[in-house]
Design an enzyme around this catalytic site. Structure first.
Site, PDB file in Angstrom:
ATOM      1  N   LYS A 105      -8.792   7.831  -0.933  1.00  0.00           N
ATOM      2  CA  LYS A 105      -9.130   7.598   0.486  1.00  0.00           C
ATOM      3  C   LYS A 105     -10.564   7.080   0.617  1.00  0.00           C
ATOM      4  CE  LYS A 105      -8.819   9.600   5.091  1.00  0.00           C
ATOM      5  NZ  LYS A 105      -8.240   8.349   5.608  1.00  0.00           N
TER       6      LYS A 105
ATOM      7  N   GLY B 202       0.822  -1.222   0.000  1.00  0.00           N
ATOM      8  CA  GLY B 202       0.000   0.000   0.000  1.00  0.00           C
ATOM      9  C   GLY B 202       0.849   1.263   0.000  1.00  0.00           C
ATOM     10  N   ARG B 203       0.159   2.399  -0.092  1.00  0.00           N
ATOM     11  CA  ARG B 203       0.883   3.691  -0.081  1.00  0.00           C
ATOM     12  C   ARG B 203       1.721   3.821   1.183  1.00  0.00           C
ATOM     13  NH1 ARG B 203      -3.748   5.154  -3.052  1.00  0.00           N
ATOM     14  NH2 ARG B 203      -4.932   4.623  -1.194  1.00  0.00           N
TER      15      ARG B 203
ATOM     16  N   ASN C  66      -3.376   9.771  13.416  1.00  0.00           N
ATOM     17  CA  ASN C  66      -2.292  10.498  12.740  1.00  0.00           C
ATOM     18  C   ASN C  66      -1.016  10.340  13.557  1.00  0.00           C
ATOM     19  OD1 ASN C  66      -0.497  12.691  11.834  1.00  0.00           O
ATOM     20  ND2 ASN C  66      -2.243  13.207  10.550  1.00  0.00           N
TER      21      ASN C  66
ATOM     22  N   GLU D 179       0.995  -9.028   2.773  1.00  0.00           N
ATOM     23  CA  GLU D 179      -0.108  -8.461   1.986  1.00  0.00           C
ATOM     24  C   GLU D 179      -1.308  -9.399   2.078  1.00  0.00           C
ATOM     25  OE1 GLU D 179      -1.884  -6.357   0.269  1.00  0.00           O
ATOM     26  OE2 GLU D 179      -0.557  -4.697   0.710  1.00  0.00           O
TER      27      GLU D 179
ATOM     28  N   HIS E 203      -8.078  15.124   1.381  1.00  0.00           N
ATOM     29  CA  HIS E 203      -7.176  14.001   1.097  1.00  0.00           C
ATOM     30  C   HIS E 203      -7.283  13.610  -0.367  1.00  0.00           C
ATOM     31  CE1 HIS E 203      -7.018  13.462   5.479  1.00  0.00           C
ATOM     32  NE2 HIS E 203      -5.902  12.793   5.266  1.00  0.00           N
ATOM     33  N   HIS E 204      -6.328  12.793  -0.803  1.00  0.00           N
ATOM     34  CA  HIS E 204      -6.276  12.252  -2.155  1.00  0.00           C
ATOM     35  C   HIS E 204      -7.547  11.482  -2.527  1.00  0.00           C
ATOM     36  CE1 HIS E 204      -5.476   8.276  -0.332  1.00  0.00           C
ATOM     37  NE2 HIS E 204      -4.763   8.973   0.549  1.00  0.00           N
TER      38      HIS E 204
ATOM     39  N   GLY F 228      -9.364  10.040   9.916  1.00  0.00           N
ATOM     40  CA  GLY F 228      -9.009   9.719  11.301  1.00  0.00           C
ATOM     41  C   GLY F 228      -8.413  10.940  11.997  1.00  0.00           C
TER      42      GLY F 228
HETATM   43  P1  NAD Z   1      -3.668   1.620   0.672  1.00  0.00           P
HETATM   44  O1  NAD Z   1      -4.983   1.153   0.189  1.00  0.00           O
HETATM   45  O2  NAD Z   1      -2.685   2.210  -0.304  1.00  0.00           O
HETATM   46  O3  NAD Z   1      -2.922   0.430   1.452  1.00  0.00           O
HETATM   47  C1  NAD Z   1      -3.545  -0.503   2.288  1.00  0.00           C
HETATM   48  C2  NAD Z   1      -2.907  -1.859   1.996  1.00  0.00           C
HETATM   49  O4  NAD Z   1      -3.374  -2.789   2.976  1.00  0.00           O
HETATM   50  C3  NAD Z   1      -3.271  -2.422   0.611  1.00  0.00           C
HETATM   51  O5  NAD Z   1      -2.089  -2.755  -0.089  1.00  0.00           O
HETATM   52  C4  NAD Z   1      -4.106  -3.647   0.937  1.00  0.00           C
HETATM   53  O6  NAD Z   1      -3.983  -4.698  -0.002  1.00  0.00           O
HETATM   54  C5  NAD Z   1      -3.533  -4.029   2.301  1.00  0.00           C
HETATM   55  N1  NAD Z   1      -4.415  -4.934   3.052  1.00  0.00           N
HETATM   56  C6  NAD Z   1      -5.760  -4.907   3.181  1.00  0.00           C
HETATM   57  N2  NAD Z   1      -6.193  -5.975   3.886  1.00  0.00           N
HETATM   58  C7  NAD Z   1      -5.100  -6.687   4.211  1.00  0.00           C
HETATM   59  C8  NAD Z   1      -4.899  -7.904   4.928  1.00  0.00           C
HETATM   60  N3  NAD Z   1      -5.919  -8.597   5.440  1.00  0.00           N
HETATM   61  N4  NAD Z   1      -3.638  -8.358   5.065  1.00  0.00           N
HETATM   62  C9  NAD Z   1      -2.584  -7.692   4.561  1.00  0.00           C
HETATM   63  N5  NAD Z   1      -2.723  -6.530   3.851  1.00  0.00           N
HETATM   64  C10 NAD Z   1      -3.960  -6.038   3.696  1.00  0.00           C
HETATM   65  O7  NAD Z   1      -3.993   2.684   1.816  1.00  0.00           O
HETATM   66  P2  NAD Z   1      -3.009   3.741   2.528  1.00  0.00           P
HETATM   67  O8  NAD Z   1      -3.182   5.068   1.877  1.00  0.00           O
HETATM   68  O9  NAD Z   1      -1.653   3.159   2.660  1.00  0.00           O
HETATM   69  O10 NAD Z   1      -3.713   3.843   3.957  1.00  0.00           O
HETATM   70  C11 NAD Z   1      -3.907   2.696   4.756  1.00  0.00           C
HETATM   71  C12 NAD Z   1      -4.615   3.090   6.062  1.00  0.00           C
HETATM   72  O11 NAD Z   1      -3.766   3.937   6.829  1.00  0.00           O
HETATM   73  C13 NAD Z   1      -5.917   3.880   5.843  1.00  0.00           C
HETATM   74  O12 NAD Z   1      -6.838   3.508   6.862  1.00  0.00           O
HETATM   75  C14 NAD Z   1      -5.467   5.322   6.039  1.00  0.00           C
HETATM   76  O13 NAD Z   1      -6.508   6.181   6.431  1.00  0.00           O
HETATM   77  C15 NAD Z   1      -4.460   5.139   7.146  1.00  0.00           C
HETATM   78  N6  NAD Z   1      -3.467   6.222   7.292  1.00  0.00           N
HETATM   79  C16 NAD Z   1      -3.168   6.566   8.581  1.00  0.00           C
HETATM   80  C17 NAD Z   1      -2.182   7.504   8.832  1.00  0.00           C
HETATM   81  C18 NAD Z   1      -1.820   7.792  10.263  1.00  0.00           C
HETATM   82  O14 NAD Z   1      -0.895   8.577  10.512  1.00  0.00           O
HETATM   83  N7  NAD Z   1      -2.504   7.168  11.234  1.00  0.00           N
HETATM   84  C19 NAD Z   1      -1.504   8.115   7.775  1.00  0.00           C
HETATM   85  C20 NAD Z   1      -1.814   7.732   6.462  1.00  0.00           C
HETATM   86  C21 NAD Z   1      -2.804   6.759   6.224  1.00  0.00           C
END
Ligand code: NAD
Length: 271
Positions: free
Chosen positions: A161, A13-14, A126, A36, A157-158, A167
């Protein structure tokens, strides 16, 4: 002390890719595994290559169990259902679970409380220093000003999302509610559409924008009669969240089981 072995779940993921890059840059931590979801087209790929830092020999796997057994921490930015499953595994393995996943329900949060009886959980909407400092400032401002000042939280956000409000917006809302001495659940207005009637005194309002590649922008407005105070944060690089997550894992290494926040990690909880 030897390096702390960390697993990144949601590695493709990102945030997953950013975490892999930041772990490689940070002394005291090593990537111990990359997980993953079942069926992901990235399974079997090299984690370092995916993260753009060159091969590191860690291949993406959909089998977390053997990895959790030999690591000290897991960094989890995935999805609510996945995070609940990882919390159970982390609790069984007694390893630090850093949770950045957002969009968790109140029921989900209760399940995490149960996991926190056995392991250290650090959860925050965050993980950046700037936003956690902003939350302290918001709490102070909301405390200093009475409900003559309307509080509104705006976020962007992008386009990818999936949850809203973010959050972080909810974290800032909780800080405002705490400053005011009210419950966010009963004072928040999370969207407005149509003939909503006039704004209710004391409401904490949320507004959401989505588009492009925006990493995360948040503003808390305190709007009074004739003046508006605006407290803002702009994230321009996901590295800030990843660095925060790594810091949280290292911090949690010698802590007692429990549910902690990023404010605890940064020493900002009493402000
Ligand atoms: P994303 O969709 O790019 O990445 C999420 C990844 O998790 C994907 O590659 C997906 O395949 C994987 N995934 C899903 N279910 C899974 C499982 N059962 N086992 C293993 N992998 C699994 O999303 P993102 O932009 O990277 O964001 C992910 C989360 O983090 C979101 O909830 C986002 O809001 C949160 N986020 C939090 C913060 C923070 O500081 N708390 C910052 C950025 C993003």
């Amino acid at each position: 002390m030897s390096d702390m072995g960390l697993i990144v779940v949601g590695a493709a993921g990102r945030m997953g890719r950013t975490l892999i890059r930041i772990i490689a840059e940070t002394p005291g931590v090593t990537l111990a595994g990359a997980v993953e979801r079942e069926g992901s087209t990235d399974l079997g790929k090299d984690a370092g290559e995916l993260a753009g830092i060159g091969p590191n020999g860690i291949l993406l796997s959909d089998d977390p169990l053997p990895l959790f057994a030999k690591a000290e921490g897991v960094l989890d930015f995935t999805a609510p259902k996945a995070t609940l499953a990882f919390a159970e595994l982390a609790a069984q393995a007694r390893i630090v679970h850093v949770i950045g996943t957002t969009g968790l329900s109140t029921d989900d949060a209760a399940k995490l409380d149960a996991a926190a009886r056995h392991a250290v959980l650090v959860k925050s909407g965050n993980m950046s220093l700037g936003v956690n400092l902003l939350a302290v400032l918001v709490r102070q401002a909301a405390k200093a000003l009475d409900a003559d000042f309307d509080i509104e939280i705006l976020e962007m956000h992008h386009r990818h999302k999936v949850d809203a409000p973010s959050g972080t917006a909810l974290l800032l809302g909780a800080a405002a509610a705490e400053g005011r001495g009210v419950d966010l659940g009963s004072s928040s207005v999370r969207s407005r559409d149509g003939h909503t009637g006039a704004r209710k005194r004391g409401d904490i309002g949320f507004a959401t924008l989505r588009g492009g590649s925006v990493v995360g922008e948040h503003s808390v407005l305190l709007a009074g009669e004739g003046e508006v105070i605006e407290l803002s944060h702009k994230a321009t690089d996901r590295g800030i969240f990843a660095r925060g997550a790594v810091k949280a894992a290292l911090w949690g290494r010698d802590k007692k089981p429990g549910l902690y926040s990023m404010a605890d990690v940064l020493g900002l909880s009493k402000g």
